[in-house]
Design a protein around this motif. Sequence first.
Motif, PDB file in Angstrom:
ATOM      1  N   ASP A  45       0.468  -1.148  -0.405  1.00  0.00           N
ATOM      2  CA  ASP A  45       0.099   0.161   0.257  1.00  0.00           C
ATOM      3  C   ASP A  45       0.870   1.415   0.143  1.00  0.00           C
ATOM      4  O   ASP A  45       0.521   1.973  -0.902  1.00  0.00           O
ATOM      5  N   ARG A  46       1.980   1.049   1.017  1.00  0.00           N
ATOM      6  CA  ARG A  46       2.853   2.408   0.775  1.00  0.00           C
ATOM      7  C   ARG A  46       3.162   2.703  -0.201  1.00  0.00           C
ATOM      8  O   ARG A  46       4.008   3.974  -0.455  1.00  0.00           O
ATOM      9  N   ALA A  47       4.085   1.787  -0.621  1.00  0.00           N
ATOM     10  CA  ALA A  47       5.301   1.533  -1.900  1.00  0.00           C
ATOM     11  C   ALA A  47       3.951   1.548  -3.624  1.00  0.00           C
ATOM     12  O   ALA A  47       4.296   2.406  -4.552  1.00  0.00           O
ATOM     13  N   GLY A  48       2.475   1.542  -3.585  1.00  0.00           N
ATOM     14  CA  GLY A  48       1.866   1.999  -4.741  1.00  0.00           C
ATOM     15  C   GLY A  48       1.786   0.964  -5.374  1.00  0.00           C
ATOM     16  O   GLY A  48       1.571   0.986  -6.133  1.00  0.00           O
ATOM     17  N   VAL A  49       2.532  -0.489  -5.059  1.00  0.00           N
ATOM     18  CA  VAL A  49       2.695  -1.344  -5.741  1.00  0.00           C
ATOM     19  C   VAL A  49       1.163  -1.842  -5.542  1.00  0.00           C
ATOM     20  O   VAL A  49       0.235  -2.197  -4.754  1.00  0.00           O
ATOM     21  N   LYS A  50       0.673  -2.292  -7.244  1.00  0.00           N
ATOM     22  CA  LYS A  50      -0.867  -2.927  -7.454  1.00  0.00           C
ATOM     23  C   LYS A  50      -0.354  -4.313  -7.210  1.00  0.00           C
ATOM     24  O   LYS A  50       0.246  -5.216  -7.895  1.00  0.00           O
ATOM     25  N   LEU A  51      -1.525  -4.911  -6.116  1.00  0.00           N
ATOM     26  CA  LEU A  51      -1.385  -6.421  -5.963  1.00  0.00           C
ATOM     27  C   LEU A  51      -2.147  -7.143  -7.158  1.00  0.00           C
ATOM     28  O   LEU A  51      -3.722  -6.730  -7.224  1.00  0.00           O
ATOM     29  N   SER A  52      -2.311  -8.080  -7.012  1.00  0.00           N
ATOM     30  CA  SER A  52      -2.981  -9.052  -8.367  1.00  0.00           C
ATOM     31  C   SER A  52      -4.363  -9.140  -7.641  1.00  0.00           C
ATOM     32  O   SER A  52      -3.707  -9.488  -6.139  1.00  0.00           O
ATOM     33  N   GLU A  53      -5.354  -9.573  -8.583  1.00  0.00           N
ATOM     34  CA  GLU A  53      -6.464 -10.022  -7.331  1.00  0.00           C
ATOM     35  C   GLU A  53      -6.211 -11.101  -6.528  1.00  0.00           C
ATOM     36  O   GLU A  53      -6.582 -11.234  -5.341  1.00  0.00           O
ATOM     37  N   TRP A  54      -5.559 -12.264  -7.354  1.00  0.00           N
ATOM     38  CA  TRP A  54      -5.010 -13.794  -6.308  1.00  0.00           C
ATOM     39  C   TRP A  54      -4.416 -13.047  -5.089  1.00  0.00           C
ATOM     40  O   TRP A  54      -4.493 -13.464  -4.155  1.00  0.00           O
ATOM     41  N   GLU A  55      -3.580 -12.025  -5.761  1.00  0.00           N
ATOM     42  CA  GLU A  55      -1.814 -11.524  -4.329  1.00  0.00           C
ATOM     43  C   GLU A  55      -3.120 -11.046  -2.813  1.00  0.00           C
ATOM     44  O   GLU A  55      -3.371 -11.205  -2.015  1.00  0.00           O
ATOM     45  N   GLY A  56      -3.922 -10.128  -3.341  1.00  0.00           N
ATOM     46  CA  GLY A  56      -4.571  -9.970  -2.118  1.00  0.00           C
ATOM     47  C   GLY A  56      -5.836 -10.943  -1.361  1.00  0.00           C
ATOM     48  O   GLY A  56      -5.797 -10.561  -0.675  1.00  0.00           O
ATOM     49  N   GLU A  57      -6.710 -11.843  -2.674  1.00  0.00           N
ATOM     50  CA  GLU A  57      -6.882 -12.666  -2.064  1.00  0.00           C
ATOM     51  C   GLU A  57      -6.858 -13.764  -0.852  1.00  0.00           C
ATOM     52  O   GLU A  57      -7.123 -14.396   0.261  1.00  0.00           O
ATOM     53  N   PHE A  58      -4.951 -14.255  -1.324  1.00  0.00           N
ATOM     54  CA  PHE A  58      -4.223 -14.901  -0.712  1.00  0.00           C
ATOM     55  C   PHE A  58      -4.360 -14.722   0.554  1.00  0.00           C
ATOM     56  O   PHE A  58      -4.124 -15.044   1.549  1.00  0.00           O
ATOM     57  N   LEU A  59      -3.181 -12.916   0.647  1.00  0.00           N
ATOM     58  CA  LEU A  59      -3.357 -12.228   1.999  1.00  0.00           C
ATOM     59  C   LEU A  59      -4.748 -12.467   2.853  1.00  0.00           C
ATOM     60  O   LEU A  59      -4.330 -12.543   4.039  1.00  0.00           O
ATOM     61  N   LYS A 101       8.396  -4.137  -2.305  1.00  0.00           N
ATOM     62  CA  LYS A 101       9.391  -4.068  -2.114  1.00  0.00           C
ATOM     63  C   LYS A 101      10.244  -2.348  -3.452  1.00  0.00           C
ATOM     64  O   LYS A 101      10.923  -1.960  -2.970  1.00  0.00           O
ATOM     65  N   GLY A 102       9.636  -3.968  -4.458  1.00  0.00           N
ATOM     66  CA  GLY A 102      10.133  -3.500  -5.682  1.00  0.00           C
ATOM     67  C   GLY A 102      11.429  -3.654  -5.647  1.00  0.00           C
ATOM     68  O   GLY A 102      12.186  -3.627  -7.022  1.00  0.00           O
ATOM     69  N   GLU A 103      11.344  -5.417  -5.606  1.00  0.00           N
ATOM     70  CA  GLU A 103      13.140  -5.791  -5.671  1.00  0.00           C
ATOM     71  C   GLU A 103      12.733  -6.673  -6.956  1.00  0.00           C
ATOM     72  O   GLU A 103      11.696  -7.368  -7.226  1.00  0.00           O
ATOM     73  N   LYS A 104      13.349  -7.104  -8.044  1.00  0.00           N
ATOM     74  CA  LYS A 104      13.609  -7.446  -9.164  1.00  0.00           C
ATOM     75  C   LYS A 104      14.242  -9.073  -8.697  1.00  0.00           C
ATOM     76  O   LYS A 104      15.272  -8.676  -8.325  1.00  0.00           O
TER      77      LYS A 104
END
Length: 120
Positions: A45-59, A101-104
Amino acid sequence: MNRKPPDSKGRKPGGFGSNRKPPDPKAAAKRAALNALKRAQRQADRAGVKLSEWEGEFLGSVSDRLKTYGRAFGDPEKGAPGQALSALQTVKLKEITAKAKGEKKELKRKPFKRRGAPPE
């Protein structure tokens, strides 16, 4: 006087924390997993990274199962006995945290090469 004598190391009985119970490892694992899930969501949320629908549901679903059952998986063969998350859930949580975190993730493998082929 009704005092107890000091033990062999010179300590008096009944000192600080003598009435405390030892920490419960299952409860500690549950708290650690819930904190890791919250931390991953907060970082995204802080980094403004858009999590996929699946990742949000997983959490969300993993945290719900942790709160309800104390662990997020039913099959004991999928994780260690005292852990709250299975091995694959832990890997996925680390991937989501790295994404937040934006790590590749760099490719660690090299492509296969022919044996005995002359170098070009």
